[in-house]
Design a protein around this motif. Structure first.
Motif, mmCIF file in Angstrom:
data_model
loop_
_atom_site.group_PDB
_atom_site.id
_atom_site.type_symbol
_atom_site.label_atom_id
_atom_site.label_comp_id
_atom_site.label_asym_id
_atom_site.label_seq_id
_atom_site.Cartn_x
_atom_site.Cartn_y
_atom_site.Cartn_z
ATOM 1 N N ARG A 54 -0.291 -12.423 1.418
ATOM 2 C CA ARG A 54 -1.762 -11.769 0.903
ATOM 3 C C ARG A 54 -2.168 -10.747 1.934
ATOM 4 O O ARG A 54 -2.549 -9.666 1.817
ATOM 5 C CB ARG A 54 -2.838 -12.923 0.557
ATOM 6 N N LYS B 66 -2.370 -6.725 1.871
ATOM 7 C CA LYS B 66 -3.572 -5.971 2.186
ATOM 8 C C LYS B 66 -3.446 -5.061 3.214
ATOM 9 O O LYS B 66 -4.154 -3.954 3.389
ATOM 10 C CB LYS B 66 -4.718 -6.901 2.630
ATOM 11 N N TYR C 221 -1.725 -1.878 1.897
ATOM 12 C CA TYR C 221 -2.665 -1.181 1.120
ATOM 13 C C TYR C 221 -3.613 -0.385 1.984
ATOM 14 O O TYR C 221 -3.975 0.783 1.583
ATOM 15 C CB TYR C 221 -3.330 -2.221 0.050
ATOM 16 N N THR C 222 -4.007 -0.749 2.975
ATOM 17 C CA THR C 222 -5.050 -0.167 3.897
ATOM 18 C C THR C 222 -4.330 0.919 4.415
ATOM 19 O O THR C 222 -4.859 1.934 4.463
ATOM 20 C CB THR C 222 -5.752 -1.266 5.002
ATOM 21 N N ARG D 149 -3.979 -1.570 -6.390
ATOM 22 C CA ARG D 149 -2.893 -2.538 -6.265
ATOM 23 C C ARG D 149 -2.611 -3.229 -7.538
ATOM 24 O O ARG D 149 -3.378 -3.399 -8.479
ATOM 25 C CB ARG D 149 -3.439 -3.764 -5.297
ATOM 26 N N ASP E 290 -11.207 -13.244 2.823
ATOM 27 C CA ASP E 290 -11.289 -12.107 2.141
ATOM 28 C C ASP E 290 -12.820 -11.685 1.844
ATOM 29 O O ASP E 290 -13.173 -10.638 2.032
ATOM 30 C CB ASP E 290 -10.834 -12.255 0.747
#
Length: 626
Positions: free
Chosen positions: A91, A95, A98-99, A112, A385
């Motif tokens: 995870r 993340k 993705y960032t 995503r 999160d």
């Protein structure tokens, strides 16, 4: 003619440029990024007794995903097995990637798809750079990556497509008269070079390789990106239109795919379509052979079938629980039509879901233990999160060990704040069907679920995790489990999932929030006004010294003396003229701090307007600017 008639009305949007990223061997790559020496060894990531994924070195030596660990060790005795039961590392890595890719987006359209896939809509970025192209010198082009800095970017040759194309084109064919290249083809050239640049940045900075597809839609970019794995990219070239004159590359490309491989056509729908085309029943057990159907049906077999059309699909696939218009949707997908947009990037997940699978889970004692384990993972993930650090102002008397530093007469302390509150708690299970008469068991992927409002205690930041886990299980999850499985035994579960959904962003000052964070406004106002408060350093109340105003002291009228200096404002004091009048309303009083005084009203001698005294300065300035 038949194909043209059936395709009439199918028009996709071809103005967009969508890039689909698929991280190569993502789960294995997470461990390889942390331990680079593993890249040169056979590596498998295991859950229970199965390898969920293996790296490329392991594949070269004959291993594959969804293989038993015992079988893998016989083939490759020196294979390195790492547990992948805890998804936290995956995870976090997803993340982070993705960032990173989101930082290159201008329109913030970054979506995503699971942990290891991502869509990037770069239409605006491509459009901007297309306007900068010099058609007479495409080979010496510059791709600008910044709206504000024209020097941020990279050099490239816009006369050709970077990477592979479908259909395959030779370099000579791509380098024909560049003045004849149409706008769409040139934009695809730009998209391919941007994708190549991002792939290199992803590998050099983050240590992850990727396979990429470039096309005008999410559906097509995902499919075309699967053609050259690993570490490859493919661009779907025009013509795209279904006009009946020139063959469409979209239709030709889609036709060669198995019907079950088209995104949006799940295994159940695909099975019904295959049964219709093959005219024979297909069971789940008979359908799969090493992850692929034994009897494959291609899209062209369905699309060109004499009895296949939108109405047939609607009748075949429709039913209770199926949305209306399913036939038209699937018919469009088989022709490559996908007008869904790439979703806007989100800082927060839409849901947080934790699950585990089991070879046999058939008694409540074991199920209760699994619920405790899943609940702990869910709470930990929510804290990762959905929480952020914020600074809180405290008085010196309230200071504790979390103090950071004193500011003026207050103290800053770090505390946690919820960024979002999920409103729904969901429990899902997947029961195994009972044994058949012949002793065999049918396979099923069906889940059953129950939901309830998320209990408020789950958002407590003072309770210990153990307490929250116990309360979540006993007060929320067990009642949901009893509703799903009221009998104490005679059930056998292959999967249990718990999730929090229906996220509502907490109030904040960001543009995506549901409102302003009024608590922060109240907490910060004292510090804000402290910096602007007029301090009476040397003069007695009601007067100003020459040093403070920079001129001869202004006589203080009786009216001014009625209002303490601290309440007159922090800037220019507007002296009232002799003709100005002030009215006092004995029924209205103002309270500020420890001082009580009557509400004073100013009457403008220019226009006669009546207003509170705090507005008179701005009003007079307005007259001067007229």
């Amino acid at each position: 003619m038949e194909t043209t008639r059936r395709s009439r009305g199918l028009r996709g949007k071809h103005e967009s440029i969508i890039i689909h990223f698929d991280y190569d061997c993502f789960y294995a790559s997470v461990f390889e990024a942390a331990r680079p020496e593993l890249k040169f060894q056979s590596l498998g990531v295991a859950q229970k007794q199965i390898l969920v994924t293996v790296n490329y070195e392991a594949r070269r030596r004959g291993l594959h995903k969804l293989q038993l660990i015992s079988e893998a060790k016989k083939i490759c005795p020196d294979v390195v097995i790492i547990s992948g039961e805890d998804l936290t590392e995956f995870r976090n890595a997803s993340k982070e990637l993705y960032t990173f890719l989101r930082s290159f987006s201008w329109n913030d359209k970054v979506e995503r798809l699971g942990f290891d896939e991502l869509f990037l809509d770069v239409s605006d970025l491509i459009e901007h750079n297309f306007s900068l192209l010099n058609r007479n010198d495409l080979r010496n082009s510059f791709f600008c990556l910044s709206r504000t800095d024209p020097t941020t970017g990279f050099d490239f040759d816009a006369s050709y497509v970077a990477g592979n194309t479908w259909p395959a084109c030779s370099t000579d064919a791509l380098l024909l008269n560049t003045s004849q290249l149409d706008a769409l083809r040139l934009k695809l050239h730009l998209g391919s070079h941007l994708a190549q640049f991002l792939r290199k940045e992803l590998e050099e900075r983050k240590g992850f390789t990727s396979s990429v597809g470039i096309a005008p839609s999410k559906l097509l970019s995902k499919l075309v990106g699967n053609l050259n794995k690993p570490k490859g990219q493919t661009t779907l070239m025009p013509p795209y239109d279904l006009d009946g004159v020139a063959p469409s590359n979209i239709t030709s490309f889609i036709d060669e795919h198995p019907i079950g491989k088209i995104p949006g056509i799940g295994c159940k729908l695909a099975r019904k379509i295959r049964e219709f085309i093959l005219q024979e029943p297909i069971g789940i057990d008979d359908e799969l052979s090493y992850g692929a159907p034994k009897k494959e049906v291609l899209v062209k077999d369905v699309r060109l079938h004499p009895n296949m059309n939108v109405e047939t699909l609607e009748m075949l696939l429709g039913g209770p629980g199926v949305p209306r218009g399913i036939g038209e949707k699937i018919w469009g997908l088989m022709h490559g039509v996908d007008d869904t947009n790439v979703s806007k990037a989100r800082d927060l997940p839409k849901q947080i879901s934790i699950e585990d699978s089991y070879t046999r889970l058939d008694n409540f004692r074991e199920a209760l233990a699994e619920l405790h384990m899943l609940a702990r993972s869910l709470i930990n993930r929510m804290h990762i999160d959905l929480l952020e650090d914020e600074l809180e102002h405290l008085s010196p008397d309230d200071a504790d060990v979390n103090v950071i530093q004193p500011i003026s007469d207050s103290i800053l302390r770090k505390k946690k704040r919820w960024l979002a509150h999920p409103k729904t708690l969901r429990l899902s299970t997947r029961p195994r069907p009972p044994l058949n008469s012949d002793g065999a068991r049918s396979r099923t992927f069906n889940r059953i679920s129950r939901s309830a409002p998320t209990p408020n205690f789950l958002f407590s930041l003072t309770e210990k995790t153990d307490v929250l886990v116990e309360r979540l299980v006993t007060e929320a999850l067990v009642p949901l489990f009893r509703k799903l499985h009221p009998e104490k035994s005679r059930w056998n579960l292959s999967l249990v999932n718990i999730a929090v959904t229906n996220m509502v962003d907490s109030a904040s000052d960001t543009r995506n929030s549901m409102g302003r964070d009024i608590s922060k406004m109240f907490k910060g106002q004292d510090e804000f006004f402290r910096q602007r408060r007029v301090q009476d350093r040397s003069a007695p109340p009601g007067t100003y010294t020459e040093e403070e105003v920079g001129r001869e002291p202004t006589p203080v009228s009786d009216i001014d003396r009625a209002v303490p200096v601290a309440h007159r404002g922090s800037e220019d004091i507007l002296p009232l003229s002799q003709d100005s009048t002030v009215s006092r309303d004995d029924d209205e009083w103002l309270f500020d701090g420890n001082t009580v005084y009557k509400n004073l009203t100013f009457v403008c001698d220019t226009c006669g307007a009546t207003m509170p005294t705090f507005a008179m300065l701005a009003h007079c300035r307005w007259h001067l600017e007229e």
